[in-house]
Motif scaffolding. Sequence first.
Motif, PDB file in Angstrom:
ATOM      1  N   LYS A  43       0.858  -1.183   0.000  1.00 33.84           N
ATOM      2  CA  LYS A  43       0.000   0.000   0.000  1.00 33.84           C
ATOM      3  C   LYS A  43       0.892   1.231   0.000  1.00 33.84           C
ATOM      4  O   LYS A  43       1.901   1.274   0.700  1.00 33.84           O
ATOM      5  N   PHE A  44       0.533   2.233  -0.796  1.00 39.89           N
ATOM      6  CA  PHE A  44       1.297   3.478  -0.832  1.00 39.89           C
ATOM      7  C   PHE A  44       0.344   4.593  -1.214  1.00 39.89           C
ATOM      8  O   PHE A  44      -0.295   4.540  -2.262  1.00 39.89           O
ATOM      9  N   SER A  45       0.206   5.574  -0.346  1.00 38.68           N
ATOM     10  CA  SER A  45      -0.758   6.639  -0.616  1.00 38.68           C
ATOM     11  C   SER A  45      -0.304   7.945   0.017  1.00 38.68           C
ATOM     12  O   SER A  45       0.522   7.964   0.917  1.00 38.68           O
ATOM     13  N   ARG A  46      -0.879   9.009  -0.492  1.00 37.18           N
ATOM     14  CA  ARG A  46      -0.612  10.340   0.049  1.00 37.18           C
ATOM     15  C   ARG A  46      -1.762  10.678   0.975  1.00 37.18           C
ATOM     16  O   ARG A  46      -2.921  10.682   0.555  1.00 37.18           O
ATOM     17  N   LYS A  47      -1.455  10.947   2.253  1.00 35.19           N
ATOM     18  CA  LYS A  47      -2.497  11.125   3.261  1.00 35.19           C
ATOM     19  C   LYS A  47      -2.338  12.451   3.989  1.00 35.19           C
ATOM     20  O   LYS A  47      -1.253  12.996   4.046  1.00 35.19           O
ATOM     21  N   ASN A 105       2.848  14.568  13.550  1.00 33.47           N
ATOM     22  CA  ASN A 105       2.643  13.742  12.360  1.00 33.47           C
ATOM     23  C   ASN A 105       2.712  14.563  11.075  1.00 33.47           C
ATOM     24  O   ASN A 105       2.422  14.049  10.009  1.00 33.47           O
ATOM     25  N   PHE A 106       3.080  15.836  11.163  1.00 37.98           N
ATOM     26  CA  PHE A 106       3.184  16.664   9.965  1.00 37.98           C
ATOM     27  C   PHE A 106       4.249  16.145   9.011  1.00 37.98           C
ATOM     28  O   PHE A 106       4.175  16.355   7.815  1.00 37.98           O
ATOM     29  N   THR A 110       4.960   7.587  10.633  1.00 38.16           N
ATOM     30  CA  THR A 110       5.842   6.610  11.264  1.00 38.16           C
ATOM     31  C   THR A 110       7.181   7.264  11.579  1.00 38.16           C
ATOM     32  O   THR A 110       7.443   8.395  11.184  1.00 38.16           O
ATOM     33  N   GLU A 111       8.026   6.531  12.271  1.00 36.85           N
ATOM     34  CA  GLU A 111       9.372   7.039  12.543  1.00 36.85           C
ATOM     35  C   GLU A 111      10.390   6.511  11.533  1.00 36.85           C
ATOM     36  O   GLU A 111      11.565   6.811  11.639  1.00 36.85           O
TER      37      GLU A 111
END
Length: 121
Positions: A43-47, A105-106, A110-111
């Motif tokens: 999965k890969f998305s811009r959120k 989260n800006f 994740t870290e």
Amino acid sequence: MKTKIIVWFIVLFAIAVAGFAAYVWIALHWSYSSGERAGYIQKFSRKGWVCKTWEGELTMMPVPGSIPEKFMFSVQDNRVAGSINAAMGKKVKIYYEQHKWVPTNFFGETEYFVTDVKALE
């Protein structure tokens, strides 16, 4: 007397803002660890509502008989995001850096921040 209190308040506020900005800069530029993982991008998305970030999941190749493990990651660089989108459906190796204690989260959910990707197929 009143002016002196206002000046002290402004100075303390400026020190606090500068300290927070320095902390964020260090958290984003100092890498706690780095490494690489291989698998398939699941999965890969811009959120995000205001600050959009690229977020993804890598399904890592398990040892036969074990449950597949997911590796969640964030991407800050649009060039890397484009490479990941181009490699969807192929086996890939991602290179990442771990940045601990990023305050919001800006910059990513994740870290783990992916710095490069290489298609293996």
